[in-house]
Enzyme design. Structure first.
Site, short mmCIF file in Angstrom:
data_model
loop_
_atom_site.label_atom_id
_atom_site.label_comp_id
_atom_site.label_asym_id
_atom_site.label_seq_id
_atom_site.Cartn_x
_atom_site.Cartn_y
_atom_site.Cartn_z
N ASN A 59 39.52 20.26 53.92
CA ASN A 59 39.56 19.44 55.15
C ASN A 59 40.09 18.05 54.85
O ASN A 59 39.80 17.47 53.80
CB ASN A 59 38.19 19.40 55.82
CG ASN A 59 37.08 18.87 54.95
OD1 ASN A 59 37.08 19.05 53.74
ND2 ASN A 59 36.09 18.22 55.55
N GLU A 61 40.31 14.43 56.65
CA GLU A 61 39.88 13.61 57.79
C GLU A 61 40.76 12.38 57.96
O GLU A 61 41.62 12.09 57.12
CB GLU A 61 38.40 13.21 57.59
CG GLU A 61 37.51 14.44 57.57
CD GLU A 61 36.02 14.12 57.45
OE1 GLU A 61 35.67 12.96 57.17
OE2 GLU A 61 35.22 15.06 57.63
N CYS A 70 40.75 20.81 59.72
CA CYS A 70 39.82 21.64 58.95
C CYS A 70 40.54 22.36 57.81
O CYS A 70 41.75 22.64 57.89
CB CYS A 70 39.19 22.70 59.84
SG CYS A 70 38.16 22.06 61.17
N GLU A 72 40.44 25.46 56.94
CA GLU A 72 41.02 26.77 57.28
C GLU A 72 42.44 26.61 57.82
O GLU A 72 43.35 27.37 57.49
CB GLU A 72 40.18 27.48 58.34
CG GLU A 72 38.76 27.82 57.91
CD GLU A 72 37.75 26.75 58.28
OE1 GLU A 72 38.08 25.55 58.11
OE2 GLU A 72 36.65 27.11 58.71
N CYS A 109 34.78 26.65 62.79
CA CYS A 109 34.76 26.05 64.13
C CYS A 109 35.66 26.86 65.08
O CYS A 109 36.49 27.66 64.65
CB CYS A 109 35.20 24.59 64.08
SG CYS A 109 36.98 24.36 64.00
N CYS A 112 39.47 26.69 64.54
CA CYS A 112 39.94 27.49 63.40
C CYS A 112 39.91 28.98 63.73
O CYS A 112 40.78 29.74 63.31
CB CYS A 112 39.11 27.19 62.16
SG CYS A 112 39.48 25.55 61.52
N1 THU Z 1 35.38 21.50 59.02
C1 THU Z 1 36.19 22.39 58.41
O1 THU Z 1 36.98 22.04 57.52
N2 THU Z 1 36.14 23.69 58.83
C2 THU Z 1 35.32 24.16 59.83
O2 THU Z 1 35.39 25.31 60.17
C3 THU Z 1 34.34 23.25 60.45
C4 THU Z 1 34.42 21.83 60.07
C5 THU Z 1 35.44 20.08 58.61
C6 THU Z 1 35.94 19.15 59.67
C7 THU Z 1 35.36 17.83 59.21
O3 THU Z 1 36.22 17.25 58.25
C8 THU Z 1 34.07 18.23 58.51
O4 THU Z 1 34.17 19.62 58.25
C9 THU Z 1 32.81 17.95 59.31
O5 THU Z 1 32.93 18.45 60.60
#
Ligand code: THU
Length: 156
Positions: A59, A61, A70, A72, A109, A112
């Site tokens: 991920n 940010e 994310c 994925e 999420c 994704c």
């Molecule tokens: N995140 C992912 O990388 N994949 C997911 O399926 C859910 C959330 C990340 C997004 C953000 O950087 C962190 O997790 C917290 O939400």
């Protein structure tokens, strides 16, 4: 209408095949590439393609929070640009949260799930998804599409 989803549970990823364990190790190694200073929640993902090529991602940010992406979708984008035309056979997702590990695997999420669904439609082949933890249990779905029943598509 009934929607049945088969999820296989293992107490550890050490019970998986050696190929899948290799993919889990790559996803875990990707955790250190996570850029997550805002949530302190690191997610690592890896994919094995039909030609056995493996890609990893994490991920990423952004201080403008919605810009973040994310793990994925990072790894799917890498696979479809760097290995264009090669189907994804398996995806692994792993995480560490700000307090350390959980026993329960991360559930991808909704965004994704939609992205994985579209990849499945593009390649016309199911993607096995392994949702795991460094030390806790592992969940496996042989078709990641099952995570998003009644999903949106442009073809009605
Ligand atoms: N995140 C992912 O990388 N994949 C997911 O399926 C859910 C959330 C990340 C997004 C953000 O950087 C962190 O997790 C917290 O939400």
């Amino acid at each position: 209408m009934n929607i049945n989803i088969k999820i296989t549970e293992y107490s550890s990823h050490k019970e998986l095949s050696s190929k899948d364990q290799e993919l889990v190790a790559i996803a875990i190694s990707q955790l250190k590439t996570s850029h997550s200073p805002y949530s302190n929640f690191s997610v690592g993902a890896s994919v094995r393609l039909e030609n056995d090529v493996i890609w990893g991602g994490s991920n990423q940010e952004n201080s403008s929070y919605p810009v973040g992406i994310c793990a994925e979708r990072v790894v799917l984008s890498i696979a479809s640009t760097q290995s264009k035309g090669h189907a994804v056979n398996t995806m692994v997702v792993v995480y560490t949260d700000p307090k350390g590990n959980h026993d329960s695997p991360l559930a991808p999420c909704g965004m994704c799930r939609q992205a994985i669904r579209e990849q499945t439609l593009r390649q016309k082949k199911a993607i096995k998804i392994i949702l795991t933890t460094k030390h806790g249990k592992t969940l496996i779905l042989n078709n990641a599409d099952d995570l998003l029943p009644l999903s949106f598509t442009l073809d009605k």
